[in-house]
Design an enzyme around this catalytic site. Structure first.
Site, PDB file in Angstrom:
ATOM      1  CG  HIS A 269      31.710  13.976  21.980  1.00  0.00           C
ATOM      2  ND1 HIS A 269      32.933  14.127  22.981  1.00  0.00           N
ATOM      3  CD2 HIS A 269      30.899  14.923  22.354  1.00  0.00           C
ATOM      4  CE1 HIS A 269      32.636  15.246  23.505  1.00  0.00           C
ATOM      5  NE2 HIS A 269      31.721  15.766  23.470  1.00  0.00           N
TER       6      HIS A 269
ATOM      7  CD  GLU B  83      30.068  17.203  18.147  1.00  0.00           C
ATOM      8  OE1 GLU B  83      29.564  18.017  18.933  1.00  0.00           O
ATOM      9  OE2 GLU B  83      30.363  16.094  18.669  1.00  0.00           O
TER      10      GLU B  83
ATOM     11  CD  GLU C 202      24.547  14.824  20.866  1.00  0.00           C
ATOM     12  OE1 GLU C 202      25.862  14.976  21.234  1.00  0.00           O
ATOM     13  OE2 GLU C 202      24.694  15.428  19.720  1.00  0.00           O
TER      14      GLU C 202
ATOM     15  CD  GLU D  66      29.179  13.749  25.026  1.00  0.00           C
ATOM     16  OE1 GLU D  66      29.778  14.405  25.720  1.00  0.00           O
ATOM     17  OE2 GLU D  66      28.229  13.968  24.236  1.00  0.00           O
TER      18      GLU D  66
END
Length: 390
Positions: A316, A336, A240, A266
């Site tokens: 995110h 997540e 990531e 993100e």
């Protein structure tokens, strides 16, 4: 129904926080010589809460965590006049009105995050007005429950990381994410430390648990290309944000170079930003956050675009504004989940400001069919732990 008022308040945490630790998490400041806590500029110990009021007594709640004091000023001075007196169900018109009116300075970053907060509140209003959860307005339930991965495992003592990983196994998670603590300036020993941390976690969780690896923009292209072959044997689900968000060509090069899927987004914004990422094949996993990307209106469009490219969307930070989107689209296979714990980086502040988030059970979360809107309310228990700016 008409919008009668918009109230933006900044909640700044003044309670207990976990002290910074060296090599806690690589980040974009690591490549720059500096003294002190390199993660300091990436700690979010404040949050802007937006409440949109209507003439029918329905109040929608939105939120933004980026630069909260600035976000409040943007909402108060620029966005509120654009939505007052308008019908909240005209969400597309209102989104375009906010976007196009602030285009000279608000396309990305805190300007778009402020728009996101207002937009999220509009969707909360629509859900409450129709007595339906937001995910029902977006397409309904596409999965029985939402699989989620435990997201913490910052770089600490390796024994401590192993104990933490075991707690997630014990809770029934079949996926988890860890952070790297070292980058290019740490040299070969830093590479070894990074590999040791991955090996330590893999030793505990075995080969049948998904392991995600996060760099948080703390590496550069050259360093990432050198370390990727060394990471491949650990079979990570993804790597990531290895480089800064603006290096889209770097993402594209890495994504074609390795068997490890490269993830990001993100720190990207709007449908246009993600069209560029997808057309360049720059990421194999999209990770927008709804309270940054442009709100639910923008995120819903990105989901459809990503589905057409066959690229999964795994937002995110979890949290309710993301869960409703994940539940309502096949583009999102999982979410997540930040475990509830003492305030550290700041993502966990969501649980201190709001209540209503579902707790995971055996690695899954569910959304209530009978709770209208987002299902959030202001948490009254911790108000005395915040400096609240009206």
């Amino acid at each position: 129904m008409k919008i009668t008022d918009v109230k933006a308040r900044v909640f700044e945490w003044k309670g207990h926080t976990v002290p910074p630790q060296n090599h806690f998490c690589s980040n974009a400041m690591d490549l720059l010589w500096d003294r002190g806590d390199s993660m300091g500029t990436f700690r979010f110990h404040g949050w802007t809460v937006v409440e949109v009021y209507t003439d029918e007594g329905i109040v929608g709640i939105g939120n933004v965590a980026l630069a909260p004091r600035i976000a409040k000023e943007i909402i108060d001075q620029y966005l509120t006049p654009l939505v007052l007196g308008q019908d909240p169900f005209d969400y597309e018109y209102l989104w375009q009105r906010m976007y196009r009116s602030t285009l000279a300075w608000g396309r990305k970053g805190v300007g778009m995050a402020a728009i996101s907060a207002v937009d999220i509140a509009l969707w909360d209003i629509m859900g409450k007005a129709t007595n339906k959860p937001v995910f029902k307005l977006l397409g309904g339930r596409t999965k029985e429950k939402i699989p989620c991965y435990a997201s913490k495992l910052y770089r600490t003592d390796l024994d401590e990381m192993q104990r933490e990983a075991q707690t997630y196994l014990d809770q029934g998670f079949t996926a988890m994410k860890m952070r790297f603590g070292y980058g290019p300036k740490d040299g070969p020993q830093g590479v070894r430390e990074n590999l040791n941390s991955v090996a330590a976690v893999r030793e505990v969780i075995g080969e049948d648990i998904d392991l995600m690896l996060e760099c948080y923009m703390g590496w550069n292209l050259e360093y990432t290309k050198r370390i990727l072959p060394k990471l491949e044997p650990y079979q990570p689900r993804w790597l990531e944000e290895p480089v800064i968000a603006d290096d889209i060509d770097g993402y594209a090069e890495l994504n074609q170079l390795t068997s490890i899927p490269i993830s990001g987004g993100e720190h990207e914004f709007t449908l246009y930003g993600f069209r560029q990422l997808l057309e360049k094949r720059a990421v194999s996993v999209i990770q927008y956050d709804t309270n940054r990307v442009g709100g639910i209106t923008a995120a819903h469009k990105i989901n459809a675009l990503a589905e057409s490219f066959g690229v999964p969307v795994i937002p995110h930070a979890g949290q309710m504004h993301n869960y409703h989107l994940t539940m309502s689209t096949l583009a999102s296979p999982m979410s997540e989940y930040f475990p509830v714990h003492d305030v550290e980086i700041g993502n966990e502040l969501f649980y201190y400001i709001f209540e209503g988030d579902p707790a995971p059970e055996n690695g899954f979360i569910d959304l209530d069919e009978d709770t209208p809107g987002l299902g959030l309310s202001i948490n009254q228990r911790y108000l005395d732990q915040f400096n609240i700016i009206e």
